[in-house]
Design a protein around this motif. Structure first.
Motif, PDB file in Angstrom:
ATOM      1  N   GLY A 212       0.961  -1.176  -0.008  1.00 26.61           N
ATOM      2  CA  GLY A 212       0.056   0.200   0.017  1.00 26.61           C
ATOM      3  C   GLY A 212       0.855   1.311   0.042  1.00 26.61           C
ATOM      4  O   GLY A 212       0.532   2.249  -0.784  1.00 26.61           O
ATOM      5  N   GLU A 213       2.000   1.353   0.736  1.00 26.25           N
ATOM      6  CA  GLU A 213       2.811   2.428   0.811  1.00 26.25           C
ATOM      7  C   GLU A 213       3.502   2.587  -0.535  1.00 26.25           C
ATOM      8  O   GLU A 213       3.544   3.723  -1.119  1.00 26.25           O
ATOM      9  CB  GLU A 213       3.879   2.272   1.918  1.00 26.25           C
ATOM     10  CG  GLU A 213       3.153   2.301   3.659  1.00 26.25           C
ATOM     11  CD  GLU A 213       4.311   2.312   4.354  1.00 26.25           C
ATOM     12  OE1 GLU A 213       5.490   3.096   4.163  1.00 26.25           O
ATOM     13  OE2 GLU A 213       3.981   1.947   5.534  1.00 26.25           O
ATOM     14  N   GLY A 214       3.791   1.549  -1.137  1.00 30.23           N
ATOM     15  CA  GLY A 214       4.422   1.522  -2.344  1.00 30.23           C
ATOM     16  C   GLY A 214       3.618   2.129  -3.424  1.00 30.23           C
ATOM     17  O   GLY A 214       4.114   2.909  -4.351  1.00 30.23           O
ATOM     18  N   ALA A 215       2.502   1.753  -3.337  1.00 30.59           N
ATOM     19  CA  ALA A 215       1.510   2.212  -4.457  1.00 30.59           C
ATOM     20  C   ALA A 215       1.183   3.762  -4.377  1.00 30.59           C
ATOM     21  O   ALA A 215       1.185   4.564  -5.196  1.00 30.59           O
ATOM     22  CB  ALA A 215       0.171   1.364  -4.288  1.00 30.59           C
ATOM     23  N   LEU A 216       0.964   4.042  -3.299  1.00 36.97           N
ATOM     24  CA  LEU A 216       0.573   5.482  -2.917  1.00 36.97           C
ATOM     25  C   LEU A 216       1.857   6.439  -3.165  1.00 36.97           C
ATOM     26  O   LEU A 216       1.514   7.463  -3.695  1.00 36.97           O
ATOM     27  CB  LEU A 216       0.210   5.749  -1.331  1.00 36.97           C
ATOM     28  CG  LEU A 216      -1.210   5.094  -0.756  1.00 36.97           C
ATOM     29  CD1 LEU A 216      -1.464   5.067   0.632  1.00 36.97           C
ATOM     30  CD2 LEU A 216      -2.186   5.834  -1.836  1.00 36.97           C
ATOM     31  N   LEU A 217       3.160   6.067  -2.773  1.00 40.75           N
ATOM     32  CA  LEU A 217       4.084   6.899  -2.989  1.00 40.75           C
ATOM     33  C   LEU A 217       4.301   6.791  -4.471  1.00 40.75           C
ATOM     34  O   LEU A 217       5.072   7.625  -4.934  1.00 40.75           O
ATOM     35  CB  LEU A 217       5.269   6.385  -1.758  1.00 40.75           C
ATOM     36  CG  LEU A 217       5.067   6.796  -0.580  1.00 40.75           C
ATOM     37  CD1 LEU A 217       6.198   6.237   0.136  1.00 40.75           C
ATOM     38  CD2 LEU A 217       5.240   8.299  -0.480  1.00 40.75           C
ATOM     39  N   GLY A 218       4.160   5.662  -5.008  1.00 41.61           N
ATOM     40  CA  GLY A 218       4.191   5.708  -6.554  1.00 41.61           C
ATOM     41  C   GLY A 218       3.621   6.586  -7.268  1.00 41.61           C
ATOM     42  O   GLY A 218       4.219   7.047  -8.222  1.00 41.61           O
ATOM     43  N   VAL A 219       2.361   6.765  -6.691  1.00 38.77           N
ATOM     44  CA  VAL A 219       1.608   7.841  -7.411  1.00 38.77           C
ATOM     45  C   VAL A 219       2.316   9.377  -7.276  1.00 38.77           C
ATOM     46  O   VAL A 219       2.222  10.034  -8.058  1.00 38.77           O
ATOM     47  CB  VAL A 219       0.003   8.109  -6.808  1.00 38.77           C
ATOM     48  CG1 VAL A 219      -0.783   9.227  -7.357  1.00 38.77           C
ATOM     49  CG2 VAL A 219      -0.557   6.671  -7.072  1.00 38.77           C
ATOM     50  N   ALA A 220       2.707   9.471  -6.164  1.00 34.22           N
ATOM     51  CA  ALA A 220       3.504  10.647  -5.604  1.00 34.22           C
ATOM     52  C   ALA A 220       4.669  10.916  -6.453  1.00 34.22           C
ATOM     53  O   ALA A 220       4.849  12.030  -6.968  1.00 34.22           O
ATOM     54  CB  ALA A 220       3.794  11.026  -4.072  1.00 34.22           C
ATOM     55  N   TYR A 221       5.311   9.741  -6.715  1.00 31.99           N
ATOM     56  CA  TYR A 221       6.587   9.791  -7.407  1.00 31.99           C
ATOM     57  C   TYR A 221       6.138  10.300  -9.246  1.00 31.99           C
ATOM     58  O   TYR A 221       6.918  10.981  -9.685  1.00 31.99           O
ATOM     59  CB  TYR A 221       7.232   8.609  -7.746  1.00 31.99           C
ATOM     60  CG  TYR A 221       7.931   8.078  -6.254  1.00 31.99           C
ATOM     61  CD1 TYR A 221       8.208   9.040  -5.566  1.00 31.99           C
ATOM     62  CD2 TYR A 221       7.979   6.825  -6.109  1.00 31.99           C
ATOM     63  CE1 TYR A 221       8.760   8.586  -4.239  1.00 31.99           C
ATOM     64  CE2 TYR A 221       8.545   6.328  -5.020  1.00 31.99           C
ATOM     65  CZ  TYR A 221       9.100   7.221  -3.993  1.00 31.99           C
ATOM     66  OH  TYR A 221       9.416   6.624  -2.840  1.00 31.99           O
ATOM     67  N   PHE A 222       5.348   9.810  -9.598  1.00 29.41           N
ATOM     68  CA  PHE A 222       4.725  10.111 -11.033  1.00 29.41           C
ATOM     69  C   PHE A 222       4.254  11.810 -10.981  1.00 29.41           C
ATOM     70  O   PHE A 222       4.600  12.256 -11.855  1.00 29.41           O
ATOM     71  CB  PHE A 222       3.277   8.970 -11.236  1.00 29.41           C
ATOM     72  CG  PHE A 222       2.764   9.404 -12.730  1.00 29.41           C
ATOM     73  CD1 PHE A 222       3.338   9.314 -13.446  1.00 29.41           C
ATOM     74  CD2 PHE A 222       1.498  10.206 -12.634  1.00 29.41           C
ATOM     75  CE1 PHE A 222       2.873   9.609 -15.042  1.00 29.41           C
ATOM     76  CE2 PHE A 222       1.111  10.622 -14.032  1.00 29.41           C
ATOM     77  CZ  PHE A 222       1.526  10.022 -15.274  1.00 29.41           C
ATOM     78  N   VAL A 223       3.382  12.156  -9.980  1.00 28.46           N
ATOM     79  CA  VAL A 223       2.955  13.460  -9.927  1.00 28.46           C
ATOM     80  C   VAL A 223       4.022  14.452  -9.976  1.00 28.46           C
ATOM     81  O   VAL A 223       4.118  15.421 -10.787  1.00 28.46           O
ATOM     82  CB  VAL A 223       2.058  13.694  -8.863  1.00 28.46           C
ATOM     83  CG1 VAL A 223       1.617  15.143  -8.597  1.00 28.46           C
ATOM     84  CG2 VAL A 223       0.922  12.974  -9.127  1.00 28.46           C
TER      85      VAL A 223
END
Length: 360
Positions: A237-248
Motif C-alpha cells: 500500500g505504501e509503495g502504491a501511494l508513494l508511486g503515485v506521488a513519484y509520478f505526480v
C-alpha cells in the motif's frame, strides 16, 4: 551343633529414589546434548528461523495446494515451486535494481569526472532559500564549485579506508547470499515435510506441555502469520501511494522507485529512506516545492501506516491490543534485529495468554 545365625543381606537401595535420580541425570544429559547441538549449529539458527517464519506464513497456501486433486502426492513438486517463487520474489527486484544501477553507472562516471575537472555548479534552489542563502552559497563556492581533483574529499575516495569498506561490503554481500541460499534449502525441506512435520511438532508439544502448550504454539504461529501479512499488505500500500506521488512530481523510473519503496516499507520505518532520497533529488534539480510536497506526503503516509494501519491488521489476526502489537514490532526489531519483527508479536501473544490465564 550350634549354627551361626544367617547374616541378613544388605538392604537394596530405595527403588523410587534410584529411578528419580536416573531421570534427573537423564534430563541433565539431554539438556547438555541439546545445548551442545545448538552451539554446533549456532551460525544456522537465524537461517532456520527465517525459513520457519516464511513457512508459517505460507502454510495455509501449502495446505490448500496439497488439497487440490491435481497436486495430491506431489509434495516435492509443490515444495520446489513455492521455494522457487520465494527466490524470485527476492532475486528479481534485486536484479532489476542492479541492472538499473549499471545503466546509470556510465552517466555517474561522466558526472564524477566533470566534478573533478570543473567542480559542482551551484544549484538554483540555494539562491531561493528563505534564509541562509548567502552563507550556503559562499560555502558551496568555496568547497564544491572549484575543481575537486585535489580536494581532501576526492583524496579520501582513493584511500585505503574506502577500499577496506568495499572489501567488507563484498564480504557481507557474499555472506548474505550464502545465508539466503541455505534458507531456501531449509524452506524446501520444511515444505517437503509438510503435514508430517506440523503433526509431529504438535504431538511433541502436547506430550511435553499438554494441550495448553499446543494451543499456545498455534497462537504464536498465528501471530507470526499475521505479522507477515501486515508487513506485506502495508508495504504494498505504501509503495502504491508513494508511486503515485513519484509520478505526480515527475521523478524518473517511477515503477522501479515504487517497487523499491514497497520492499522498504515492508520493514518498519524504512520507507522514509526511499522517498527522502527522492525528495532530495527533486530539491537538487530545483523542484523545491515538489520535493517538500513529496517529503510531507510520504511522512503522513508512513505515520498513518506504521502507527495505525499495520498494528490494527496484525492485532486483528492475533487478537492482540494495539499497544502490544506496536511494542512487539518495535521492541523485537531493536532486540533481535530484522527477525525480531516477527518474534516480537509472537512473544507478546505468549504474554497475553499468560495474563489471560492469570486473571481467569
Amino acid at each position: 551343633m550350634n549354627s551361626r545365625p544367617p547374616v541378613a543381606p544388605p538392604e537394596p537401595p530405595d527403588a523410587p529414589d534410584c529411578l528419580k535420580n536416573q531421570k534427573a541425570a537423564s534430563l541433565v544429559l539431554y539438556i547438555g546434548l541439546v545445548l551442545l547441538a545448538l552451539w554446533v549449529v549456532r551460525d544456522f539458527i537465524a537461517v532456520v528461523a527465517w525459513a520457519a517464519v516464511l513457512a508459517i506464513a505460507l502454510w495455509p497456501l501449502l495446505r490448500k495446494v496439497e488439497g487440490n486433486r491435481w497436486f495430491t502426492g506431489r509434495t516435492t513438486l509443490i515444495a520446489a515451486v513455492l521455494t522457487l517463487a520465494i527466490a524470485l520474489l527476492v532475486v528479481l527486484p534485486v536484479g532489476v535494481g542492479i541492472a538499473q544501477a549499471l545503466r546509470e553507472a556510465h552517466d555517474m562516471s561522466d558526472w564524477f569526472k566533470d566534478a573533478q575537472e570543473n567542480g559542482i555548479p551551484l544549484p538554483d534552489f540555494i539562491q531561493h532559500l528563505p534564509f541562509g542563502a548567502q552563507q550556503a552559497s559562499a560555502w558551496w563556492q568555496a568547497n564544491l564549485a572549484q575543481p575537486l581533483r585535489g580536494s581532501a574529499a576526492m583524496k579520501g575516495l582513493h584511500s585505503t579506508t574506502v577500499m577496506t569498506l568495499g572489501r567488507h561490503f563484498g564480504a557481507r554481500a557474499a555472506h548474505a547470499v550464502a545465508v539466503f541460499g541455505f534458507m531456501l534449502i531449509t524452506l524446501f525441506v520444511i515444505f517437503q515435510a509438510g503435514p508430517r512435520l506440523s503433526s509431529s511438532l504438535l504431538k511433541g508439544v502436547r506430550r511435553g506441555f499438554g494441550e495448553d502448550g499446543a494451543q499456545l504454539l498455534l497462537r504464536m504461529a498465528t501471530a507470526v502469520r499475521g505479522t507477515v501479512s501486515g508487513l506485506v499488505v502495508v508495504g504494498l500500500g505504501e509503495g502504491a501511494l508513494l508511486g503515485v506521488a513519484y509520478f505526480v512530481t515527475g521523478l524518473p523510473h517511477v515503477a522501479l522507485l515504487a517497487l523499491v519503496t514497497a520492499i522498504a516499507a515492508m520493514l518498519p520505518f524504512c520507507a522514509p529512506l526511499t522517498f527522502g532520497l527522492a525528495a532530495l533529488w527533486l530539491v537538487s534539480q530545483g523542484s523545491v516545492a515538489a520535493g517538500v510536497g513529496l517529503a510531507v506526503f510520504g511522512s503522513v503516509v508512513v505515520f498513518i501506516a506504521e502507527h495505525f494501519v499495520r498494528p490494527v491488521l496484525i492485532g486483528n489476526s492475533t487478537r492482540l491490543p494495539f499497544l502490544l502489537v506496536l511494542f512487539g514490532i518495535l521492541g523485537g526489531a531493536e532486540t533481535f534485529g530484522l527477525l525480531g519483527i516477527f518474534i516480537g508479536p509472537a512473544l507478546m501473544t505468549v504474554l497475553m495468554v499468560l495474563w489471560t490465564d492469570l486473571v481467569r
